[in-house]
Write an enzyme that holds these catalytic residues in place. Structure first.
Site, PDB file in Angstrom:
ATOM      1  N   ASN A 104       4.985   6.910 -13.411  1.00 37.00           N
ATOM      2  CA  ASN A 104       5.388   7.788 -14.144  1.00 37.00           C
ATOM      3  C   ASN A 104       6.870   7.511 -14.331  1.00 37.00           C
ATOM      4  O   ASN A 104       7.592   6.737 -13.360  1.00 37.00           O
ATOM      5  CB  ASN A 104       5.453   8.477 -12.730  1.00 37.00           C
ATOM      6  CG  ASN A 104       4.266   8.535 -12.040  1.00 37.00           C
ATOM      7  OD1 ASN A 104       3.304   9.152 -13.131  1.00 37.00           O
ATOM      8  ND2 ASN A 104       3.894   8.756 -11.188  1.00 37.00           N
TER       9      ASN A 104
ATOM     10  N   VAL B  84      10.878   8.164  -6.422  1.00 37.28           N
ATOM     11  CA  VAL B  84      11.452   6.925  -6.032  1.00 37.28           C
ATOM     12  C   VAL B  84      11.938   5.734  -7.694  1.00 37.28           C
ATOM     13  O   VAL B  84      11.569   5.656  -8.119  1.00 37.28           O
ATOM     14  CB  VAL B  84      10.395   6.486  -4.817  1.00 37.28           C
ATOM     15  CG1 VAL B  84      11.120   4.260  -4.961  1.00 37.28           C
ATOM     16  CG2 VAL B  84       9.644   6.607  -4.268  1.00 37.28           C
TER      17      VAL B  84
ATOM     18  N   ARG C  88       0.637  -1.639  -0.004  1.00 38.58           N
ATOM     19  CA  ARG C  88       0.137  -0.110  -0.127  1.00 38.58           C
ATOM     20  C   ARG C  88       0.887   1.070  -0.058  1.00 38.58           C
ATOM     21  O   ARG C  88       2.356   1.507   0.518  1.00 38.58           O
ATOM     22  CB  ARG C  88      -1.042   0.204   1.645  1.00 38.58           C
ATOM     23  CG  ARG C  88      -1.622  -1.124   1.350  1.00 38.58           C
ATOM     24  CD  ARG C  88      -3.657  -0.024   1.373  1.00 38.58           C
ATOM     25  NE  ARG C  88      -4.415  -1.901   1.525  1.00 38.58           N
ATOM     26  CZ  ARG C  88      -5.169  -2.642   0.845  1.00 38.58           C
ATOM     27  NH1 ARG C  88      -5.647  -0.938  -0.204  1.00 38.58           N
ATOM     28  NH2 ARG C  88      -6.052  -3.284   0.700  1.00 38.58           N
ATOM     29  N   ASP C  89       0.475   2.360  -0.905  1.00 41.76           N
ATOM     30  CA  ASP C  89       1.422   2.994  -0.876  1.00 41.76           C
ATOM     31  C   ASP C  89       0.827   4.142   0.489  1.00 41.76           C
ATOM     32  O   ASP C  89      -0.494   4.153   1.133  1.00 41.76           O
ATOM     33  CB  ASP C  89       0.732   4.381  -2.146  1.00 41.76           C
ATOM     34  CG  ASP C  89       1.356   5.814  -2.316  1.00 41.76           C
ATOM     35  OD1 ASP C  89       1.947   5.357  -3.200  1.00 41.76           O
ATOM     36  OD2 ASP C  89       1.833   6.091  -1.406  1.00 41.76           O
TER      37      ASP C  89
ATOM     38  N   HIS D 251       7.693   1.351  -9.994  1.00 44.69           N
ATOM     39  CA  HIS D 251       6.364   1.072  -9.438  1.00 44.69           C
ATOM     40  C   HIS D 251       5.600   0.931 -10.245  1.00 44.69           C
ATOM     41  O   HIS D 251       5.306   2.392 -11.084  1.00 44.69           O
ATOM     42  CB  HIS D 251       6.539   1.884  -7.750  1.00 44.69           C
ATOM     43  CG  HIS D 251       6.781   2.764  -8.165  1.00 44.69           C
ATOM     44  ND1 HIS D 251       8.412   3.035  -8.194  1.00 44.69           N
ATOM     45  CD2 HIS D 251       6.081   3.902  -8.131  1.00 44.69           C
ATOM     46  CE1 HIS D 251       8.261   4.801  -8.601  1.00 44.69           C
ATOM     47  NE2 HIS D 251       6.972   4.900  -8.745  1.00 44.69           N
TER      48      HIS D 251
ATOM     49  N   HIS E 297       1.884   1.708  -9.917  1.00 43.68           N
ATOM     50  CA  HIS E 297       0.468   2.336  -9.276  1.00 43.68           C
ATOM     51  C   HIS E 297      -0.687   1.804  -9.945  1.00 43.68           C
ATOM     52  O   HIS E 297      -0.873   1.868 -10.991  1.00 43.68           O
ATOM     53  CB  HIS E 297       1.251   3.882  -9.838  1.00 43.68           C
ATOM     54  CG  HIS E 297       1.605   4.835  -9.194  1.00 43.68           C
ATOM     55  ND1 HIS E 297       1.552   5.396  -7.965  1.00 43.68           N
ATOM     56  CD2 HIS E 297       2.986   5.342 -10.182  1.00 43.68           C
ATOM     57  CE1 HIS E 297       2.476   6.676  -7.903  1.00 43.68           C
ATOM     58  NE2 HIS E 297       3.599   6.234  -8.242  1.00 43.68           N
TER      59      HIS E 297
HETATM   60  P1  5GP Z   1       6.412   7.802  -8.441  1.00 43.28           P
HETATM   61  O1  5GP Z   1       6.110   9.372  -7.543  1.00 43.28           O
HETATM   62  O2  5GP Z   1       7.720   8.091  -7.676  1.00 43.28           O
HETATM   63  O3  5GP Z   1       5.827   7.495  -8.955  1.00 43.28           O
HETATM   64  O4  5GP Z   1       5.882   7.449  -6.946  1.00 43.28           O
HETATM   65  C1  5GP Z   1       6.473   7.147  -5.583  1.00 43.28           C
HETATM   66  C2  5GP Z   1       5.300   6.532  -4.727  1.00 43.28           C
HETATM   67  O5  5GP Z   1       5.526   6.201  -3.661  1.00 43.28           O
HETATM   68  C3  5GP Z   1       4.487   8.141  -4.322  1.00 43.28           C
HETATM   69  O6  5GP Z   1       2.869   7.485  -4.464  1.00 43.28           O
HETATM   70  C4  5GP Z   1       4.681   7.823  -2.296  1.00 43.28           C
HETATM   71  O7  5GP Z   1       3.768   8.094  -1.737  1.00 43.28           O
HETATM   72  C5  5GP Z   1       4.849   6.456  -2.333  1.00 43.28           C
HETATM   73  N1  5GP Z   1       6.200   6.037  -0.962  1.00 43.28           N
HETATM   74  C6  5GP Z   1       7.715   6.982  -0.787  1.00 43.28           C
HETATM   75  N2  5GP Z   1       7.954   6.408  -0.384  1.00 43.28           N
HETATM   76  C7  5GP Z   1       7.332   5.264   0.800  1.00 43.28           C
HETATM   77  C8  5GP Z   1       7.480   4.390   1.881  1.00 43.28           C
HETATM   78  O8  5GP Z   1       7.908   4.502   2.103  1.00 43.28           O
HETATM   79  N3  5GP Z   1       6.310   3.415   1.252  1.00 43.28           N
HETATM   80  C9  5GP Z   1       5.510   3.595   0.835  1.00 43.28           C
HETATM   81  N4  5GP Z   1       4.561   2.596   1.259  1.00 43.28           N
HETATM   82  N5  5GP Z   1       5.308   4.036   0.170  1.00 43.28           N
HETATM   83  C10 5GP Z   1       6.275   5.256  -0.423  1.00 43.28           C
END
Ligand code: 5GP
Ligand code: ZN
Length: 113
Positions: free
Chosen positions: A86, A95, A28-29, A99, A101
């Site tokens: 993304n 990150v 889970r995010d 990943h 979403h």
């Molecule tokens: P991005 O912006 O890279 O596509 O998405 C990164 C996602 O990782 C974001 O939606 C953010 O909320 C989530 N995220 C970042 N750090 C952590 C973490 O330590 N644990 C979890 N479960 N989600 C994270």
């Protein structure tokens, strides 16, 4: 390597894991953008879609197969859901471990913001 998602995959950082197998982990995010917001990652570190090689085809396919499975198990397959990946700054990637979403539980606008 100082990668937060590698640490989640290794169990070194806690996460609410909803599915895992030899190749992928789904959790889970932390900052959900929908009633259901799950991140599906390969166990193997790949920074961005730009870094994918031909040999990663099966790995990427498994992310989608995990999404299909989770959608069925959690019961939103028929209603619908959104899959997003993304890449780099313009898309808001924060990150750098790929990943997928998986967002569900509400209606999503198109075009996306
Ligand atoms: P991005 O912006 O890279 O596509 O998405 C990164 C996602 O990782 C974001 O939606 C953010 O909320 C989530 N995220 C970042 N750090 C952590 C973490 O330590 N644990 C979890 N479960 N989600 C994270
Ligand atoms: Zn990583």
């Amino acid at each position: 390597m100082n990668c937060i998602f590698c640490k989640i995959a290794a169990g070194e950082i806690p996460a609410t894991i909803v599915h895992q197998d030899e190749h992928v982990v789904a959790f889970r995010d932390l900052n959900p953008q929908a009633p259901t917001h799950i991140l599906i990652i390969p166990r193997r570190h790949i920074a961005t879609v730009n870094d994918l090689a031909e040999a990663d085809a099966a790995t990427v396919g498994r992310l989608f197969l995990a999404a299909r499975r989770i959608a069925a198990e959690l019961g939103f397959a028929a209603d619908g859901y959104r899959l997003v990946m993304n890449t780099n700054a313009a898309a808001g990637q924060t990150v750098f471990h790929i990943h997928l979403h998986l967002l569900a539980g509400r209606n999503f606008a198109w075009p996306p913001g």
